[in-house]
Design a protein around this motif. Structure first.
Motif, PDB file in Angstrom:
ATOM      1  N   VAL A   5      37.131  34.214  35.070  1.00 20.48           N
ATOM      2  CA  VAL A   5      36.247  35.351  34.830  1.00 20.48           C
ATOM      3  C   VAL A   5      36.513  35.901  33.430  1.00 20.48           C
ATOM      4  O   VAL A   5      37.657  35.917  32.967  1.00 20.48           O
ATOM      5  CB  VAL A   5      36.504  36.449  35.886  1.00 20.48           C
ATOM      6  CG1 VAL A   5      35.803  37.750  35.519  1.00 20.48           C
ATOM      7  CG2 VAL A   5      36.061  35.972  37.272  1.00 20.48           C
ATOM      8  N   LEU A   7      35.932  39.406  31.619  1.00 20.86           N
ATOM      9  CA  LEU A   7      35.592  40.802  31.904  1.00 20.86           C
ATOM     10  C   LEU A   7      35.356  41.572  30.610  1.00 20.86           C
ATOM     11  O   LEU A   7      36.201  41.564  29.721  1.00 20.86           O
ATOM     12  CB  LEU A   7      36.754  41.451  32.679  1.00 20.86           C
ATOM     13  CG  LEU A   7      36.693  42.969  32.882  1.00 20.86           C
ATOM     14  CD1 LEU A   7      35.508  43.369  33.753  1.00 20.86           C
ATOM     15  CD2 LEU A   7      38.004  43.461  33.504  1.00 20.86           C
ATOM     16  N   HIS A  29      32.581  33.138  34.581  1.00 23.87           N
ATOM     17  CA  HIS A  29      31.761  34.133  35.237  1.00 23.87           C
ATOM     18  C   HIS A  29      31.969  35.435  34.461  1.00 23.87           C
ATOM     19  O   HIS A  29      33.095  35.943  34.377  1.00 23.87           O
ATOM     20  CB  HIS A  29      32.183  34.310  36.703  1.00 23.87           C
ATOM     21  CG  HIS A  29      31.316  35.283  37.442  1.00 23.87           C
ATOM     22  ND1 HIS A  29      30.552  34.908  38.522  1.00 23.87           N
ATOM     23  CD2 HIS A  29      31.076  36.601  37.264  1.00 23.87           C
ATOM     24  CE1 HIS A  29      29.889  35.965  38.971  1.00 23.87           C
ATOM     25  NE2 HIS A  29      30.196  37.003  38.211  1.00 23.87           N
ATOM     26  N   VAL A  31      31.753  39.345  33.801  1.00 21.98           N
ATOM     27  CA  VAL A  31      31.601  40.630  34.478  1.00 21.98           C
ATOM     28  C   VAL A  31      31.396  41.704  33.418  1.00 21.98           C
ATOM     29  O   VAL A  31      32.261  41.911  32.559  1.00 21.98           O
ATOM     30  CB  VAL A  31      32.830  40.959  35.346  1.00 21.98           C
ATOM     31  CG1 VAL A  31      32.680  42.349  35.955  1.00 21.98           C
ATOM     32  CG2 VAL A  31      33.002  39.912  36.433  1.00 21.98           C
ATOM     33  N   SER A  56      27.963  39.229  36.604  1.00 22.24           N
ATOM     34  CA  SER A  56      27.811  40.399  37.469  1.00 22.24           C
ATOM     35  C   SER A  56      27.897  41.635  36.581  1.00 22.24           C
ATOM     36  O   SER A  56      28.495  41.592  35.512  1.00 22.24           O
ATOM     37  CB  SER A  56      28.941  40.502  38.500  1.00 22.24           C
ATOM     38  OG  SER A  56      29.251  39.239  39.052  1.00 22.24           O
ATOM     39  N   THR A  58      28.438  46.077  36.467  1.00 25.29           N
ATOM     40  CA  THR A  58      28.846  47.262  37.194  1.00 25.29           C
ATOM     41  C   THR A  58      28.867  48.462  36.249  1.00 25.29           C
ATOM     42  O   THR A  58      29.247  48.324  35.091  1.00 25.29           O
ATOM     43  CB  THR A  58      30.250  47.064  37.831  1.00 25.29           C
ATOM     44  OG1 THR A  58      30.552  48.191  38.652  1.00 25.29           O
ATOM     45  CG2 THR A  58      31.324  46.938  36.779  1.00 25.29           C
ATOM     46  N   VAL A  75      37.387  42.676  41.043  1.00 23.54           N
ATOM     47  CA  VAL A  75      36.950  41.423  40.431  1.00 23.54           C
ATOM     48  C   VAL A  75      37.883  40.283  40.833  1.00 23.54           C
ATOM     49  O   VAL A  75      37.438  39.201  41.218  1.00 23.54           O
ATOM     50  CB  VAL A  75      36.881  41.553  38.895  1.00 23.54           C
ATOM     51  CG1 VAL A  75      36.714  40.191  38.237  1.00 23.54           C
ATOM     52  CG2 VAL A  75      35.731  42.480  38.491  1.00 23.54           C
ATOM     53  N   ILE A  79      35.611  37.981  42.870  1.00 25.11           N
ATOM     54  CA  ILE A  79      34.920  37.058  41.969  1.00 25.11           C
ATOM     55  C   ILE A  79      35.821  35.932  41.487  1.00 25.11           C
ATOM     56  O   ILE A  79      35.473  34.756  41.584  1.00 25.11           O
ATOM     57  CB  ILE A  79      34.306  37.813  40.767  1.00 25.11           C
ATOM     58  CG1 ILE A  79      33.390  38.943  41.282  1.00 25.11           C
ATOM     59  CG2 ILE A  79      33.538  36.839  39.872  1.00 25.11           C
ATOM     60  CD1 ILE A  79      32.658  39.712  40.205  1.00 25.11           C
TER      61      ILE A  79
END
Lengths: 263, 263, 263, 263
Positions: A5, A7, A29, A31, A56, A58, A75, A79
């Motif tokens: 991920v 972030l 991925h 975030v 994703s 938020t 997360v 995730i």
């Protein structure tokens, strides 16, 4: 669950959003967390997905207690492992004399510009240490290396942030975590930050800067990608960027006809 | 009323106390503020008075709202115009890994190391600007220019403090207020700070450093006096000090037999 | 024989001459060396003597082989031990594009700006080491810390000079020799350097700067005196100076209405 | 004729050779210049060719008058336009006290470390300016930012080199020429420089550094490639690199148990 991920704390339509897109394109991925504008956030996420990536979004009030911590927890649980993070929150409020810089403004600058990174590192590094790897990229500003007039809040926050990056690097570098401090020493084509600061004047400002006179966040995202993937035998801790037409912060602008202050 | 007051925030038996004594010897009424130890404070004040100088002392919780502001107000009203001030609060808590640096410790470091100076400047500069002169001296640390392992709280606070000194200088220098940032890059013979940090080991530490191996706060006080009295056509903003035996922060210690990292 | 000699390499009517006068007033025999203008040199020496001090003057081509070395030898033999020295040669040639900076100009800049200090240190440090004390002050420029447009020769020379001061300090500090690098970040009221560079415009330039808008070399000489006499437990290696009205080199001038390059 | 040439001044088996190979892989004709070892040079060229790239090699005494100038002339005439150049000459001679650093050693350090870059820029920039583009990469060292004990020659040369990079950037950046200064703050697996300095001890040194404890020049070559191809709206001027296990130059090594010099 995702393998890895990326972030982004501070994911607007400029640096944060483009970095998220770049890392998503590279298999992460992404975030994306930002304070407000659910529609803007969804647009960024959708853009990444339409490009074939995973993302994703938020909303997050990074200044509030526990929020960053909870996000990291969530997360990692829902995730996947955060192997890269970008702390991209700014605290620029424009130039203000000291008398027009209230105590709470100064404190908020620190909460966003410095304390938030401390909190992110606090929450994230134990996991990265356990995995023996990870990258924490920090978008920073010229104000981290010199304090201009009117920049009391911003410069104090960024100066603290830069030193914090060095202490984080000193502790976590040898444990396999790459901390990089990026001095963005130029204007960025960022609608959600500079764009809002300049308002109506944003387009005219960019036009006056000329072709390639403003940092394209796509270009900066490539540099972020490069930094995050340097082999650990060759890590960069600090780097600067600016458009080719910009005078670096350390140079006089305009240059004196005669350099009278240098013997 | 005194003609001129020298206010010391952080007046222990080391730098703060000796600077107060030096300025009192030069004709200032010294006002010494420190967090605790009424007896220690009174001893410093009495020492100055026995030396023929004028001084007052006050206990002050610099981290609490309104305290610095109230002190400035009171001193200006009851004692005289603060023409010189020394912000001498440290926030050193020793080396601690990030995991052992709680959020409130990090925040307290900022309150003492950075926010307090902002508050002092907020309260004091309007008065100095009105008078068209004044000097604000800031004791600082190596941690303001580089972040060592274990120094998360301290370095972040000091890095912010240094940038704040630059923004204060940029705004107030041209208005006649001299802001000087002093990088103390060596151990000081300061019983109330280093002495307490080292405890029993303080005397052995100093002995191991050898003759003149630790900064004598009397010597540093002379440099403070010099800085505060430079004519305004020749002002210093940043200066470093250390004992002659100490390796400056930028040098390797010990030097490598072969300098392998420099091409 | 004098008890102690203060040697100035680059003793014009500005910094060098006033530093010589200040140290003569403090009991040193001042030795003033400069490239040309015997009459100007004699005037400086006479001025010191009329003030009750001791001084000698000599013309010196610092760029020529053996000259500095011979001077050190001669002074130590005929006048007294050089306990303080000021390397005050500049290499400013005004702003020139690279294409207008010939190879020999660049080399001459280095000979005067960097190599001459190396040669002075080579000749002087063995004697100072034997005596266990001494001070080497180096007048430096903003160009030592940042390279402006048009300053190829000057900045390269000064950048080398600054690093050399650090290596000299690293080796000789612990042997009792104080090396101090003074960043003069403002215009100096120096008829023999800036005055010649500006010619007819010098007086208008100073007038435009306003009261106290140009560094008075008398004031800077006091700072040199202070540095040279700091006790060895509290030595300064680097310090900057500028007039209160001047924008330090690290600040934007003029400040942007909105700081667009700092996030 | 090649479309674009990448010229390496200082092409040994470490950084220079690997950068040449990387740029050849990216479509440049690599021109490798080094002082000696014709066999080693030919091996590097052959290696690039066997990899499918284009390369030429030449021996070059960079310290001699006219050599760099002639090479630039010849390459532009016979091979193609130099759109990228890497100045990769070091001047490290190991640690030597001042007394063991002869004048000619100090001068040679400057000729290789600083003057050679000036000469390359002098010869190359008019051509790049005419084309409106180009990249000049400069391998630099920790000694460019701080002067360690024993490094008189090297640090003075590198300090000058760094300031020169800033003046070159200030003049030529806005004309489309990207100047980047790379602070290599760690040991490189470079048989022709560090390998020769350490001799027999090189392998043991690398082993003691552990896995990824020494910079792999292949990795650094990727960073050079990235820098040289940043879009001009997002250029880096200065960047540092080191292995993850290495303590950056600004940190204490080892860290003090108690940080006694930071208040």
């Amino acid at each position: 669950m995702a393998d890895k991920v990326f972030l982004v704390i501070g994911a607007g339509a400029g640096i944060g959003g483009h970095a998220a897109a770049r890392f998503a394109r590279g298999g992460y991925h992404a975030v994306l967390a930002r304070r407000s504008d659910q529609a803007g956030l969804e647009k960024l996420v959708r853009g990444i997905e339409e490009d074939g990536g995973k993302a994703s979004g938020t909303l997050l009030d990074a200044a509030a207690d526990g929020t960053i911590e909870e996000l990291v927890e969530r997360v990692e649980r829902d995730i996947g492992p955060i192997s890269g993070a970008l702390y991209n929150l700014g605290a620029q409020i424009g130039n203000r004399p000291l008398g027009d810089t209230p105590h709470r403004t100064f404190e908020l600058g620190w909460r966003l510009g410095c304390f938030g990174l401390f909190r992110l590192a606090h929450a994230l590094t134990p996991r990265m240490v356990e995995r023996g790897s990870g990258a924490i990229l920090v978008t920073s500003a010229t104000a981290a290396v010199r304090g201009n007039a009117g920049q009391h809040s911003h410069a104090a926050a960024m100066g603290g942030r830069r030193m914090l990056c060095q202490t984080l690097n000193a502790e976590f570098g040898p444990q396999g975590i790459h901390v990089a401090h990026v001095v963005v020493d130029g204007s960025v084509d960022a609608p959600d930050t500079l764009g809002k600061l300049l308002g109506d004047r944003f387009e005219a400002y960019k036009a006056a800067k000329g072709e390639d006179g403003v940092i394209d966040p796509r270009a900066l995202a490539e540099t972020y990608w490069h930094l995050a993937h340097q082999p650990r035998n060759c890590w960069t801790h600090e780097i600067d960027v600016r458009p080719f037409t910009d005078v670096p912060w350390w140079n006089d602008n305009p240059p004196a006809a005669i350099d009278t202050r240098s013997r």
